[in-house]
Design a protein around this motif. Structure first.
Motif, short mmCIF file in Angstrom:
data_model
loop_
_atom_site.label_atom_id
_atom_site.label_comp_id
_atom_site.label_asym_id
_atom_site.label_seq_id
_atom_site.Cartn_x
_atom_site.Cartn_y
_atom_site.Cartn_z
N LYS A 66 0.92 -1.24 -0.13
CA LYS A 66 0.14 -0.23 0.06
C LYS A 66 0.82 1.01 0.15
O LYS A 66 1.58 1.50 0.80
CB LYS A 66 -0.84 -0.31 1.44
CG LYS A 66 -2.25 -0.71 1.44
CD LYS A 66 -3.31 -0.35 1.76
CE LYS A 66 -3.75 -1.55 1.98
NZ LYS A 66 -5.29 -2.23 2.45
N LYS A 107 -13.36 5.72 -0.81
CA LYS A 107 -12.38 7.11 -1.01
C LYS A 107 -12.05 7.24 -1.94
O LYS A 107 -12.38 8.06 -2.67
CB LYS A 107 -11.77 6.58 0.27
CG LYS A 107 -11.53 6.72 1.71
CD LYS A 107 -10.63 6.68 2.79
CE LYS A 107 -10.75 6.21 4.06
NZ LYS A 107 -9.52 6.48 5.31
N ALA A 108 -11.38 6.15 -2.65
CA ALA A 108 -10.86 5.80 -4.22
C ALA A 108 -12.02 6.89 -5.30
O ALA A 108 -12.30 7.57 -5.95
CB ALA A 108 -10.83 4.76 -4.64
N ASP A 121 -3.30 0.09 -6.18
CA ASP A 121 -3.92 1.78 -4.95
C ASP A 121 -4.28 1.20 -4.33
O ASP A 121 -6.23 -0.18 -4.69
CB ASP A 121 -4.21 2.41 -6.08
CG ASP A 121 -4.31 3.72 -5.20
OD1 ASP A 121 -4.52 3.75 -3.93
OD2 ASP A 121 -5.45 5.00 -5.15
N ARG A 159 -12.11 10.28 -4.59
CA ARG A 159 -11.10 11.32 -5.16
C ARG A 159 -11.74 11.37 -6.47
O ARG A 159 -10.95 12.29 -7.53
CB ARG A 159 -9.89 10.28 -4.32
CG ARG A 159 -8.74 11.11 -5.38
CD ARG A 159 -8.05 10.04 -5.41
NE ARG A 159 -7.55 8.79 -5.50
CZ ARG A 159 -6.95 7.91 -5.11
NH1 ARG A 159 -6.54 7.94 -4.36
NH2 ARG A 159 -7.00 6.76 -5.81
N ARG A 208 -7.35 -2.84 -7.57
CA ARG A 208 -7.69 -2.10 -6.14
C ARG A 208 -7.54 -3.80 -5.38
O ARG A 208 -7.73 -4.75 -5.28
CB ARG A 208 -8.97 -1.39 -6.63
CG ARG A 208 -8.81 -0.44 -7.56
CD ARG A 208 -8.21 0.98 -7.04
NE ARG A 208 -8.88 1.97 -8.32
CZ ARG A 208 -8.39 3.03 -8.12
NH1 ARG A 208 -8.16 3.80 -7.29
NH2 ARG A 208 -8.89 3.88 -8.92
N THR A 233 -5.65 2.22 -1.75
CA THR A 233 -6.81 3.64 -0.98
C THR A 233 -8.50 2.61 -1.26
O THR A 233 -8.44 1.81 -2.16
CB THR A 233 -7.28 4.64 -1.99
OG1 THR A 233 -6.12 5.52 -1.63
CG2 THR A 233 -8.00 5.83 -0.90
N SER A 234 -9.05 2.53 0.04
CA SER A 234 -10.41 2.39 0.19
C SER A 234 -11.27 2.04 -1.09
O SER A 234 -11.19 3.65 -1.38
CB SER A 234 -11.04 2.35 1.54
OG SER A 234 -10.26 2.04 2.62
N ASP A 286 -0.05 8.42 -0.03
CA ASP A 286 -0.60 8.96 -1.04
C ASP A 286 -0.12 9.42 -2.34
O ASP A 286 -0.51 9.59 -3.35
CB ASP A 286 -1.79 10.20 -0.21
CG ASP A 286 -2.99 9.79 0.34
OD1 ASP A 286 -3.13 8.47 0.21
OD2 ASP A 286 -3.51 10.30 1.71
N HIS A 295 -8.33 6.32 -13.19
CA HIS A 295 -6.82 7.23 -11.47
C HIS A 295 -6.43 8.31 -12.06
O HIS A 295 -5.84 7.79 -13.53
CB HIS A 295 -6.26 5.78 -11.74
CG HIS A 295 -5.27 5.90 -10.39
ND1 HIS A 295 -4.15 6.53 -10.14
CD2 HIS A 295 -5.66 5.41 -8.99
CE1 HIS A 295 -4.09 6.64 -8.71
NE2 HIS A 295 -5.43 5.63 -7.70
#
Length: 384
Positions: free
Chosen positions: A13, A352-353, A346, A356, A298, A348-349, A16, A275
């Protein structure tokens, strides 16, 4: 497609800033054959028994959830029925998404060594989920053949700034993003099937239910009719079920879980190909390998397994789409050293992704002042 079995998802992971660092877009220093040589040969072997074991397992879970919902929820006190139904909808929708994934695998001829068996299983499973199997199979095959191409890709094709709708600037805010995501997740899949929304531009109306539409070639049209028959046969069955059990019963048992399936399908596909770090290419720069690498693995937590790891082995799937899902995790671990920075993951949850990406990825454009070499490489932007 993804992977089953007992192997865990990629654990790396990135921070950011590292996650948002642009992926390499130049010609890779390796070839597809070199990537394939890094994968153990058994990863490409398809087993009928093992593939069917996932179908049977998922159908057993679906049956148990149906039995629990129809037997025990009516016995609960009224205040408790609401959270019970919500739990049923979420669980059933997630498991049925796994079934959708297996049918997707059939469309790639990754279920077995027998094309007729793959198509039979895929047609049945996808029809039950109101998906026109052959129609989707052929358009999805073209997506795999043209991934990352602004002119020829088939799904979630980003627009250049000049083609953004006039109202886009009014949606570039939190309430607008909530509205956009809600419409995309609830209506995106049926709108894509019926009207090719977010799909490749065609010179005339394109629809997945039209055998004579521009999406399909002459040799594919008969199978599109078969898809339509399967789709509308299930629609008619649902009509008969609603007449016997009531529309509310059908919505609660089938309709809401199907809505969740469709939402996850759209979300998974969206996050795999949208992304800030992923490039897109016009015809002056695009080639198949760079396009296939312009995808993102993901992490959906426990749902990775429920979804047969379509979520965290998508890069490998785009490189070798006939590989069965239960071997794709092993293949992913094998190719990561070869791909190096070309491998994109990535952690990221996903919720959240989703937010974003909706904020950051509104259109694509080449970098200002791009030289002649890079002017065909496009990156996501949100400055309207």
């Amino acid at each position: 497609m993804g992977a089953g079995g007992n192997m865990s998802a990629p654990s790396t992971k990135k921070g950011d800033q590292s996650v948002l660092r642009r992926a390499p877009h130049s010609k890779p220093p390796f070839t597809l054959s070199q990537i394939k040589k890094a994968i153990p040969p058994h990863c490409f072997q398809r087993s009928v028994l093992r593939s069917f074991s996932y179908v049977v397992y998922d159908l057993i879970i679906v049956s148990l959830l149906y039995f629990a919902a129809t037997t025990f929820i009516p016995l609960l006190p009224t205040p408790l029925t609401y959270p019970a139904w919500i739990a049923y909808w979420i669980c059933q929708g997630c498991v049925c998404t796994g079934i959708w994934v297996i049918a997707h695998e059939c469309g790639h001829h990754a279920f077995s060594d027998y094309q007729w068996l793959d198509d039979t299983v895929g047609l049945v499973l996808h029809s039950l989920l109101l998906v026109p199997y052959f129609s989707w199979k052929y358009s999805h095959r073209r997506h795999h053949s043209n991934t990352g191409s602004l002119e020829r890709d088939e799904v979630f094709v980003p627009k250049p700034k000049s083609e953004m709708s006039w109202f886009s600037k009014y949606l570039n805010n939190p309430p607008g993003r909530v509205l956009t995501l809600t419409v995309t997740l609830t209506l995106g899949w049926p709108l894509y099937l019926a009207f090719n929304v977010s799909g490749r531009h065609y010179e005339r109306f394109a629809c997945h239910f039209d055998p004579h539409g521009p999406i399909y070639s002459d040799r594919e049209r008969l199978q599109i009719y078969i898809s339509d028959i399967g789709f509308f046969a299930v629609v008619y069955g649902l009509y008969l079920l609603a007449a016997a059990k009531g529309l509310t019963w059908v919505i609660c048992i089938y309709g809401v879980p199907l809505l969740i399936v469709n939402s996850f399908l759209v979300l998974i596909t969206y996050l795999q190909h949208t992304h800030p770090s992923l490039p897109h290419y016009d015809s002056s720069e695009w080639d198949w390998l760079r396009g296939a690498l312009a995808t993102m693995d993901r992490d959906y937590g426990i749902l990775n397994k429920v979804f047969h790891n379509i979520t965290d082995t998508h890069v490998a799937h785009h490189l070798f789409s006939t590989m069965p899902h239960y071997n794709a995790m092993e293949a992913t671990k094998a190719i990561k050293p070869i791909l190096g920075d070309y491998y994109q993951f990535d952690g990221t949850s996903f919720y959240k992704a989703m937010w974003r990406e909706a904020r950051e990825c509104m259109y694509v454009a080449p970098d200002e002042g791009s030289d002649q070499v890079n002017k065909g490489v496009f990156w996501y932007n949100n400055k309207l």
